[in-house]
Design a protein around this motif. Structure first.
Motif, PDB file in Angstrom:
ATOM      1  N   ALA A 244       0.856  -1.186   0.000  1.00 48.06           N
ATOM      2  CA  ALA A 244       0.000   0.000   0.000  1.00 48.06           C
ATOM      3  C   ALA A 244       0.886   1.228   0.000  1.00 48.06           C
ATOM      4  O   ALA A 244       1.883   1.294   0.730  1.00 48.06           O
ATOM      5  N   ASN A 245       0.574   2.203  -0.845  1.00 47.03           N
ATOM      6  CA  ASN A 245       1.335   3.458  -0.938  1.00 47.03           C
ATOM      7  C   ASN A 245       2.823   3.215  -1.179  1.00 47.03           C
ATOM      8  O   ASN A 245       3.676   3.951  -0.681  1.00 47.03           O
ATOM      9  N   GLY A 246       3.128   2.173  -1.925  1.00 43.20           N
ATOM     10  CA  GLY A 246       4.524   1.874  -2.219  1.00 43.20           C
ATOM     11  C   GLY A 246       5.253   1.168  -1.095  1.00 43.20           C
ATOM     12  O   GLY A 246       6.467   0.965  -1.191  1.00 43.20           O
ATOM     13  N   CYS A 247       4.546   0.822  -0.019  1.00 46.60           N
ATOM     14  CA  CYS A 247       5.171   0.162   1.128  1.00 46.60           C
ATOM     15  C   CYS A 247       4.715  -1.287   1.212  1.00 46.60           C
ATOM     16  O   CYS A 247       3.634  -1.625   0.720  1.00 46.60           O
ATOM     17  N   SER A 248       5.511  -2.112   1.852  1.00 42.18           N
ATOM     18  CA  SER A 248       5.213  -3.539   1.947  1.00 42.18           C
ATOM     19  C   SER A 248       5.182  -3.980   3.400  1.00 42.18           C
ATOM     20  O   SER A 248       5.927  -3.457   4.251  1.00 42.18           O
ATOM     21  N   SER A 249       4.342  -4.980   3.682  1.00 43.58           N
ATOM     22  CA  SER A 249       4.262  -5.570   5.012  1.00 43.58           C
ATOM     23  C   SER A 249       5.310  -6.654   5.171  1.00 43.58           C
ATOM     24  O   SER A 249       5.945  -7.058   4.201  1.00 43.58           O
ATOM     25  N   PRO A 250       5.460  -7.190   6.378  1.00 43.70           N
ATOM     26  CA  PRO A 250       6.214  -8.453   6.521  1.00 43.70           C
ATOM     27  C   PRO A 250       5.508  -9.551   5.715  1.00 43.70           C
ATOM     28  O   PRO A 250       4.309  -9.473   5.444  1.00 43.70           O
ATOM     29  N   ARG A 251       6.237 -10.579   5.332  1.00 39.61           N
ATOM     30  CA  ARG A 251       5.659 -11.661   4.543  1.00 39.61           C
ATOM     31  C   ARG A 251       5.086 -12.764   5.455  1.00 39.61           C
ATOM     32  O   ARG A 251       5.662 -13.066   6.489  1.00 39.61           O
ATOM     33  N   THR A 252       3.994 -13.321   5.004  1.00 40.30           N
ATOM     34  CA  THR A 252       3.377 -14.440   5.690  1.00 40.30           C
ATOM     35  C   THR A 252       3.691 -15.728   4.929  1.00 40.30           C
ATOM     36  O   THR A 252       3.552 -15.770   3.687  1.00 40.30           O
ATOM     37  N   ALA A 253       4.144 -16.729   5.644  1.00 42.66           N
ATOM     38  CA  ALA A 253       4.485 -18.010   5.010  1.00 42.66           C
ATOM     39  C   ALA A 253       3.256 -18.890   4.941  1.00 42.66           C
ATOM     40  O   ALA A 253       2.404 -18.904   5.839  1.00 42.66           O
ATOM     41  N   ILE A 254       3.155 -19.668   3.834  1.00 38.10           N
ATOM     42  CA  ILE A 254       2.064 -20.616   3.694  1.00 38.10           C
ATOM     43  C   ILE A 254       2.597 -21.872   3.012  1.00 38.10           C
ATOM     44  O   ILE A 254       3.301 -21.807   1.996  1.00 38.10           O
TER      45      ILE A 254
END
Length: 254
Positions: A244-254
């Motif tokens: 969002a707005n060019g920013c990224s969250s931490p990644r979730t593993a699946i």
């Protein structure tokens, strides 16, 4: 009566008037004081005045610290030794205007945990010093471009210009830090048979998720809230992040 004595000699010792202190033409930066020195080889006493004659002394001693000056100012100093006092020497201080405050762009908006590159310019040249306070404090960096540490909250920095010995007022630049983006939630995936594909789903709106094959870095596989894997023959982990707005969250593993 009519009789006169012999004369007795009465010697008068004349002490020379001491030389006036040497003339000077010092300069000071706007808004600062300066230390004036009457004589490089002091003898006797020295008194300082704001008038060429008369008035009250504003200081005594071979040196005099002026108050902060905002315009040209003349002080007068006299030298006393052996009970005799010299003429007063005028010392005119030329006040140099302070440099203009540095020009800085609008503060950047960055992702939570990112750094920002801040740049200052001045048509008058000079050097730049960066601070975390509007006044006082210790410089955290010298130079026209300052890279902040990783920031997790909106932060204001301040920069000043030094030209010669004169210092400008500080300019403020605020780095706005966006709120962190939470890691996406994913739907549970049932076990699949070897040689078949799995459908992976992150909850939320489409096109604001990115799927990768590594926990950090790696290859971007697809964007969107659903990813269909290739046919798999072994247990495999994929990773999805929100954007969002060019920013990224931490990644979730699946």
């Amino acid at each position: 009566g009519d009789c006169t004595s012999d004369r007795i000699a009465v010697p008068v010792s004349v002490t020379p008037i001491p030389s006036a202190p040497p003339s000077q033409s010092p300069s000071a930066c706007y808004g600062t004081g300066i230390t004036l020195t009457a004589d490089p080889s002091p003898t006797g006493t020295y008194n300082w005045y704001t008038a060429a004659t008369g008035g009250s002394s504003v200081g005594t001693g071979n040196t005099f610290q002026t108050p902060a000056l905002t315009s040209n100012k003349t002080y007068y100093v006299e030298h006393t030794t052996g009970g005799c006092t010299s003429e007063r020497t005028p010392i005119t201080i030329t006040v140099t205007p302070a440099p203009d405050a540095p020009v800085v762009p609008d503060g950047p908006v960055i992702c939570n945990g990112a750094t920002a590159s801040l740049t200052a310019t001045s048509a008058q040249g000079g050097s730049f010093q960066w601070f975390t306070a509007a006044t006082g404090g210790t410089s955290i960096f010298s130079g026209d471009t300052f890279t902040t540490p990783a920031l997790t909250a909106t932060t204001t920095y301040y920069v000043q210009t030094t030209v010669g010995t004169c210092i400008s007022e500080r300019s403020a630049i605020t780095v706005t830090v966006l709120d962190p983006i939470p890691a996406p939630a994913v739907q549970p995936v049932p076990a699949i048979c070897a040689g078949t594909a799995a459908t992976l789903t992150a909850t939320g709106s489409p096109d604001d998720y990115e799927w990768y094959d590594q926990a950090t870095g790696g290859n971007l596989l697809i964007t969107g809230n659903t990813y269909v894997t290739p046919e798999l023959t072994a247990n495999t982990t994929y990773y999805v992040q929100s954007t969002a707005n060019g920013c990224s969250s931490p990644r979730t593993a699946i």
